[in-house]
Motif scaffolding. Structure first.
Motif, PDB file in Angstrom:
ATOM      1  N   ARG A   1      28.543 -35.764  41.259  1.00  0.00           N
ATOM      2  CA  ARG A   1      28.138 -35.425  39.900  1.00  0.00           C
ATOM      3  C   ARG A   1      29.157 -34.488  39.259  1.00  0.00           C
ATOM      4  N   ALA A   2      29.657 -33.550  40.080  1.00  0.00           N
ATOM      5  CA  ALA A   2      30.619 -32.591  39.537  1.00  0.00           C
ATOM      6  C   ALA A   2      31.951 -33.252  39.225  1.00  0.00           C
TER       7      ALA A   2
ATOM      8  N   PHE B   1      26.687 -25.995  44.326  1.00  0.00           N
ATOM      9  CA  PHE B   1      25.916 -24.810  44.692  1.00  0.00           C
ATOM     10  C   PHE B   1      25.504 -24.810  46.155  1.00  0.00           C
TER      11      PHE B   1
ATOM     12  N   VAL C   1      32.653 -35.665  35.808  1.00  0.00           N
ATOM     13  CA  VAL C   1      33.108 -35.188  34.506  1.00  0.00           C
ATOM     14  C   VAL C   1      34.604 -34.878  34.547  1.00  0.00           C
TER      15      VAL C   1
ATOM     16  N   ALA D   1      25.069 -37.682  34.956  1.00  0.00           N
ATOM     17  CA  ALA D   1      24.383 -36.612  34.226  1.00  0.00           C
ATOM     18  C   ALA D   1      25.305 -35.876  33.260  1.00  0.00           C
ATOM     19  N   GLY D   2      26.524 -35.540  33.738  1.00  0.00           N
ATOM     20  CA  GLY D   2      27.433 -34.786  32.883  1.00  0.00           C
ATOM     21  C   GLY D   2      27.764 -35.522  31.609  1.00  0.00           C
TER      22      GLY D   2
ATOM     23  N   ARG E   1      33.211 -24.949  31.433  1.00  0.00           N
ATOM     24  CA  ARG E   1      32.517 -25.514  32.591  1.00  0.00           C
ATOM     25  C   ARG E   1      32.773 -27.005  32.731  1.00  0.00           C
ATOM     26  N   ARG E   2      33.167 -27.655  31.627  1.00  0.00           N
ATOM     27  CA  ARG E   2      33.530 -29.063  31.776  1.00  0.00           C
ATOM     28  C   ARG E   2      34.842 -29.221  32.525  1.00  0.00           C
TER      29      ARG E   2
ATOM     30  N   MET F   1      31.243 -27.057  39.466  1.00  0.00           N
ATOM     31  CA  MET F   1      30.701 -26.153  40.480  1.00  0.00           C
ATOM     32  C   MET F   1      29.686 -26.882  41.347  1.00  0.00           C
TER      33      MET F   1
ATOM     34  N   PRO G   1      21.653 -28.125  47.712  1.00  0.00           N
ATOM     35  CA  PRO G   1      21.798 -29.321  46.878  1.00  0.00           C
ATOM     36  C   PRO G   1      20.744 -29.323  45.781  1.00  0.00           C
ATOM     37  N   ASN G   2      21.147 -29.582  44.552  1.00  0.00           N
ATOM     38  CA  ASN G   2      20.182 -29.548  43.455  1.00  0.00           C
ATOM     39  C   ASN G   2      20.301 -30.769  42.546  1.00  0.00           C
ATOM     40  N   PRO G   3      20.082 -31.976  43.087  1.00  0.00           N
ATOM     41  CA  PRO G   3      20.074 -33.147  42.209  1.00  0.00           C
ATOM     42  C   PRO G   3      18.904 -33.042  41.230  1.00  0.00           C
TER      43      PRO G   3
END
Lengths: 331, 259, 352
Positions: B162-163, B91, B166, B108-109, B84-85, B89, B94-96
C-alpha cells in the motif's frame, strides 16, 4: 557523552532557499479547501447545539416572564399568584419521582446483581436485553397499561391496606376507588426507570476488579458476603449516579402520570386517596391543549422550573461520575 | 525515485518538553539505514519527523531542517499531505483498512485522494505493488477478500504494498516486524533487501540482529535518563557500529551490556 | 460458591443442603398456598404466587439456618431474594406484552391501517393519518438531527480541543436530560414568535423531537468514532491523504455500522414520544401531509387522544388506542431489532 554524529564525507547539498534560522513558531499550517469546509461544517454543527440550547433558555424565559406577574383571575384553581400555583406541582413532581426511586433502586440493584453474579454466564447477555426491552416501550403505552391493568389490579390491595393499616399516616383513607393514586404512578414510573438504573449498575458491577472478588472468595466468604465486601462498595458511586439519572427521567416523565393519576391541586403525602398532587409535566400535558393567553405563559414557566430541577439532578449525577473517573484511574 | 535525506540541527518538542536534541545526519539514496537504541530514546519520534507524521500527536513540534533532495520539509508553505505522498510509512502493527478488500487496500492511496484511475491501470498498479511486496503469489486469487482476512505477516506486506503503490521516494518503517513471528519477519527482511534498489529506506528496530542483517548504515540513539532529551550518539556503517564503534555507550549497547 | 462434589475430608462435608432442596420447597409451598386459597374459596393466581414466594423464602432460610448455619443461610436468603427481584422485574414486561397483544388484536385489521378518523364517531376508522404523521415527523426529525448529530460528534472526536469542545460536551449532556415536555414547550416558544399564539404545526413536533434526538446521536456516534483505532487514521495520513478525506473515507466507513445502529436506536427512542407532540403538533382526525401547515396527528398522540377523549361508543375508542399502542410497540421493537442486526452483521472485525 561525545557525539560523532557527523557522517563521513557527505557532499554538501545546496540548501534550499529557506531561512537558515528556523523560527521557533512552527510554519503556518497549510489548509486545503476541503479540510477547511469539512472542519468548518463540523464546527458549525457543534456551535448550532450551543445556539440551540441558548435559544431554549432564552425563549423559555421570555415566554415565562408574564407568568410571574399574572393576575389572580388568569390562574386556574384557588392559587393567588404563580408561586402558590406551582408549589403543589413541584411537590407532586418530586414526591412521585421519589416514590418511584424508592421502589426502583433496590429492585434494580438486585436485578443487576442477578444478571452479573447469579445468572448462568451464557444467559447474562440475553437477560440484560430482556430488561432493556422495558425501556423500549413508549410511555403512552405505560400510561394505557397503568390505567387499564395496574390500577384495577392494585386497588384491592389498597383497600386492604387502608382497612388494616390505615393508622399508618401514608396509608390514611378514604381509599381511592379506581386505584389511580400517586402510589400507582410511582410504580409505573419505577417500571420505566428500572431499565436505566439496571443497565448502568450492571456495567459498574461488571467492572468490579476480579482480584477483589477472588480475594473475598479465597477468605471463605459466601457469594453474598463477597458481594457486600467487594462488589457493592466498589459500585456505590455508580449506583448513586445511576439512581440520579433515573430520578431525572422520573421527574420529567409526562404521559404515564397524565393518564394514570387522578389529580388535584393539593400538597399531600398520602398514597392511597383519590386526591393526589399532580406533577408539573402531567399538568402541562393536561392543560396545554386548551390553554390561552397568560395561561400558556404560566404553563411554560412551570416547564422552566421542571427544566431547572432536572438540570440540577442530572448535574449532580454527572459530577459524581466524573469524580469517580478521576479517582479510579481506570478509563 | 530514491532521494537523499539531510537532517540539520533537528529538535523535537512535546509542548515544552524537549524530546529529541540536535540531530544531524545524512541518509544516502538506495540505502537501508537502521535506527537503534533503548526504548524511549526518541528514535520513533525522530522517524516521524521525516514525513511530518509527528504532527498527528497533539503538542508535538519541530525545530531545525529536514531536506529531501534539498527541499526543506519544514519551510514555509510546505503541505504535510504532499510530504507524506513522497515519504511513505509502515507502522509497528499491520493496519490494513478493515472496510476494504486486499485490492482496495493497495489502491487506497490513489482512491482515498479521489484520483481517477482506469481499471487496467489499477490492475497493473495492484499487481506491481503486490509483486513489489512479495505478496502477489499468495493473494492473487483472493484480491476481493477483506484486508484483515490474511495473516499478520501478509497484512504487514500488504501495508508495504500500500505504501509503495503511491510511489514514494523514501520508505520509513517503524519497527515493522515487532508484531510478527520469525518466519514473517524473515519475509519482510528479504523484502527490505529488494526494496532498497528503488527506495531510500529508514527502519527503526529493537532487534540488533535485524539491524545488522538488513541495514547498510546504523544510527545509535540514547538518552541520559528519564526526562532528558534523546540524542544521536553515533552514526556510521553498520559493520563499524557492530564491530568497532567509536563511542563506549554504543559498544555497551550493541554488545548487550545495557538497554 | 457451592461445593458440588463430595470432598475428601469429611470436615468440609458437614451441613449441606441437597441440590434439589429448593425445588422441593417450591413445590411444597406452592401446594400449601394453592390449598389455602382453595379453602378460602378465592383462587387468584397472583395471590398464590406471592404467598408461595414469601413462604419459600422463609422456609428455605429457616431450613438452611438449622442445617448449614447463619452465614450460609443469609447467602441463600439473598440468593432467593435476588432471583425473585428479577422475576418481579419481568412481571410488568410480560403484562404489558400480553395486554397490548390481546387488547390490540381487536382492531388490528386492514381498516386501521387504511383509514383516518375523519367523520367517524363510533366504530371503524383507523390511524392512517396518525401513522402518516408519525412517519413525516420522524423523517423530518431525522433530517434535522442526523447531520447535526454526526457532524458534532466528528467535531468532538476529530477536531475539538480546548474550551469550546468541553462546552459542547457539557451541553450535550445537559440536552440528554431535557424532559420531553420541555422540548415541546421550546418548539412552541420558538414558533410562537413567527406564527403567533396557539400555533400547531407538524414541523414543530420535528423541532421538539430533534432536541431529544440530537444528543443521543452525538453520544452514540462519538462512542463509535472513538472505537476506530488511531492506527487506521495514521495509515491514511502516511499515504498522503488529507484529514477530511481520512475522516470521510476511512473513519466513517469503519464505524458506519455502529453509527447507523445508534441512529436507529435514537429513532426508536423518539418515535414513541407523546408529550412534545401533544404540545406543538396537536390533534386532528384528518390526513395532513404538510408539515408546515396545520395540526398533525402522530401515533402516540393518537393513542393518548383515543383514550382521553372517548366518544359515544367508548369501547371503539379504547380498542383503537390499544391497537395504536400495539403498532407503536411493533415499530419500536422492529427498529431495535434491525439496529442490533446491523450492529452484529455489518460491523468490520477490528479485533486482532
Amino acid at each position: 557523552m561525545t557525539t560523532t554524529a557527523q557522517p563521513p564525507a557527505t557532499p554538501v547539498q545546496p540548501v534550499s532557499p529557506g531561512k537558515p534560522e528556523v523560527p521557533a513558531v512552527p510554519p503556518k499550517v497549510v489548509q486545503r479547501p476541503g479540510d477547511r469546509i469539512f472542519s468548518g461544517s463540523t464546527l458549525a454543527a457543534g456551535i448550532l447545539i450551543l445556539v440551540t440550547l441558548a435559544a431554549v433558555a432564552i425563549f423559555l424565559v421570555a415566554q415565562s416572564l408574564p407568568a410571574f406577574t399574572a393576575d389572580e383571575s388568569d390562574i386556574k384553581g384557588d392559587a393567588t399568584n404563580f408561586l402558590s400555583y406551582v408549589w403543589p406541582l413541584v411537590f407532586g413532581t418530586v414526591w412521585a419521582a421519589f416514590i418511584a426511586l424508592v421502589i426502583a433502586v433496590p429492585l434494580a440493584i438486585m436485578v443487576a446483581l442477578f444478571i452479573t453474579h447469579y445468572a448462568p454466564r451464557r444467559l447474562a447477555q440475553s437477560l440484560g436485553y430482556v430488561i432493556d426491552l422495558l425501556a423500549a416501550v413508549p410511555s403512552v403505552v405505560y400510561g394505557l397499561w397503568g390505567i387499564g391493568v395496574l390500577a384495577p389490579a392494585v386497588q384491592p390491595v389498597y383497600s386492604w391496606l387502608v382497612e388494616n393499616m390505615g393508622w399508618f399516616p401514608l396509608f390514611a383513607g378514604p381509599v381511592s376507588g379506581t386505584g389511580r393514586t400517586i402510589l400507582t404512578v410511582g410504580i409505573v414510573l419505577a417500571v420505566m426507570i428500572l431499565p436505566i438504573i439496571t443497565s448502568l449498575s450492571r456495567e459498574i458491577f461488571l467492572q468490579t476488579p476480579k482480584l477483589h472478588e477472588e480475594a473475598a472468595l479465597a477468605l471463605g466468604a459466601t457469594r453474598w458476603e463477597m458481594i457486600t465486601i467487594a462488589v457493592l462498595p466498589f459500585g456505590r458511586p455508580g449506583i448513586v449516579s445511576a439512581s440520579m439519572l433515573g430520578l431525572g427521567r422520573a421527574l420529567g416523565e409526562t404521559m404515564a402520570v397524565a393518564m394514570v393519576l387522578s389529580p388535584s391541586l393539593i400538597v399531600s403525602l398520602v398514597l392511597l386517596q383519590s386526591q393526589n398532587p399532580n406533577t408539573i409535566a402531567a399538568n402541562i400535558a393536561l392543560n396545554f391543549p386548551e390553554a390561552h393567553g397568560v395561561g400558556v405563559n404560566i404553563l411554560i414557566a412551570s416547564g422552566l422550573i421542571l427544566f431547572v430541577i432536572t438540570f440540577v439532578v442530572n448535574f449532580i449525577s454527572r459530577a459524581i461520575v466524573d469524580r469517580r473517573k478521576a479517582f479510579s484511574g481506570a478509563n | 525515485m530514491s532521494k537523499r535525506i539531510e537532517v540539520k540541527d533537528l529538535k523535537v518538542y512535546y509542548s515544552s518538553f524537549l524530546a529529541v536534541e540536535d540531530i544531524n545526519l545524512t541518509i544516502e539514496p538506495r540505502t537501508v539505514t537502521a535506527f537503534i537504541g533503548p526504548s524511549g530514546c526518541g528514535k520513533s519520534t525522530f522517524l516521524r519527523t521525516l514525513n511530518r507524521m509527528h504532527e498527528v500527536i497533539p503538542g508535538a513540534r519541530v525545530e531545525g531542517e529536514v531536506l529531501i533532495d534539498g527541499d526543506n520539509l519544514y519551510a514555509q508553505g510546505v503541505d504535510p499531505v504532499l510530504v507524506r505522498r513522497q515519504v511513505g510509512m509502515v507502522f509497528q502493527r499491520p493496519n490494513p483498512f478493515p472496510t476494504m478488500s486486499i485490492r482496495d487496500n493497495v489502491l487506497a492511496g490513489v482512491k482515498l485522494n479521489n484520483r481517477k484511475i482506469t481499471k487496467t491501470d489499477a490492475d497493473d498498479l495492484v499487481e506491481k505493488s503486490l509483486r513489489g511486496a512479495n505478496l502477489w503469489n499468495e493473494v492473487k486469487d483472493r484480491l476481493e477478500k477483506p484486508g484483515s482476512s490474511i495473516s499478520g505477516g501478509q497484512q504487514q506486506r500488504l501495508c508495504i504494498a500500500r505504501a509503495i503503490a503511491v510511489s514514494p521516494d523514501v520508505l520509513l518503517m517503524d519497527e515493522p516486524c515487532s508484531a510478527l513471528d520469525p518466519i514473517s519477519t524473515l519475509a519482510i527482511e528479504d523484502l527490505i533487501e529488494e526494496l532498497k534498489n528503488e527506495y531510500t529506506i529508514v527502519i527503526v528496530t529493537h532487534n540488533m540482529q535485524q539491524a545488522s542483517r538488513v541495514s547498510d548504515r546504523t544510527a545509535f540513539f540514547n538518552i541520559a535518563g528519564t526526562g532528558k532529551p534523546g540524542k544521536l550518539i553515533e552514526y556510521d556503517d553498520t559493520n563499524t557500529i557492530f564491530t568497532q564503534p567509536s563511542v563506549q555507550a554504543t559498544e555497551d549497547y550493541v554488545s548487550g551490556r545495557f538497554g | 460458591m457451592a461445593i458440588t462434589q463430595a470432598p475428601i475430608t469429611s470436615a468440609l462435608k458437614a451441613g449441606k443442603l441437597h441440590r434439589f432442596t429448593p425445588l422441593y420447597i417450591i413445590l411444597g409451598t406452592l401446594a400449601v398456598a394453592t390449598a389455602v386459597f382453595a379453602i378460602l374459596g378465592a383462587v387468584n393466581v397472583a395471590g398464590i404466587l406471592i404467598v408461595t414466594a414469601v413462604l419459600f423464602v422463609v422456609t428455605y432460610w429457616l431450613l438452611s439456618l438449622f442445617v448449614e448455619g447463619s452465614r450460609k443461610a443469609k447467602d441463600r436468603l439473598m440468593t432467593s431474594l435476588v432471583v425473585i427481584a428479577f422475576l418481579i422485574a419481568l412481571v410488568p414486561l410480560i403484562s404489558v406484552a400480553i395486554t397490548t397483544l390481546t387488547n390490540g388484536a381487536a382492531r388490528f385489521d386492514v381498516d386501521f391501517f387504511t383509514m383516518s378518523m375523519r367523520n367517524i364517531v363510533g366504530e371503524g376508522g383507523g390511524a392512517l393519518h396518525a401513522i402518516t404523521g408519525t412517519l413525516l415527523i420522524t423523517l423530518a426529525t431525522s433530517i434535522i438531527s442526523v447531520p447535526i448529530g454526526i457532524l458534532t460528534a466528528i467535531y468532538l472526536v476529530e477536531y475539538g480541543r480546548g474550551k469550546l469542545a468541553r462546552w459542547i460536551t457539557f451541553l450535550v449532556d445537559v440536552m440528554t436530560g431535557i424532559p420531553s415536555i420541555v422540548a415541546g414547550l421550546f418548539a412552541y416558544a420558538l414558533l410562537v414568535i413567527f406564527f403567533g399564539e396557539g400555533v400547531r404545526l407538524g414541523i414543530g413536533g420535528a423541532i421538539a423531537l430533534s432536541v431529544l434526538m440530537i444528543p443521543v446521536i452525538v453520544r452514540s456516534t462519538e462512542e463509535m468514532l472513538k472505537l476506530v483505532p488511531n492506527e487506521l487514521r495514521e495509515a491514511s495520513y502516511a499515504l498522503g491523504v488529507p484529514k477530511y478525506l481520512t475522516i470521510l473515507k476511512v473513519v466513517l466507513p469503519t464505524s458506519l455500522a455502529g453509527i447507523v445502529t445508534g441512529v436507529m436506536l435514537s429513532v426508536a427512542r423518539v418515535i414513541g414520544e407523546t408529550a412534545p407532540l401533544l404540545i406543538i403538533a396537536g390533534y386532528t382526525q384528518s390526513m395532513n401531509y404538510n408539515l408546515f401547515d396545520g395540526r398533525m396527528m402522530a401515533l402516540p398522540t393518537f393513542v393518548y387522544n383515543s383514550y382521553a377523549q372517548q366518544g359515544s361508543d367508548a369501547q371503539a375508542y379504547i380498542d383503537r388506542a390499544w391497537t395504536g399502542a400495539l403498532s407503536l410497540i411493533l415499530i419500536v421493537m422492529a427498529l431495535n431489532l434491525i439496529a442490533r442486526l446491523i450492529a452484529n452483521i455489518f460491523s468490520p472485525k477490528l479485533g486482532r
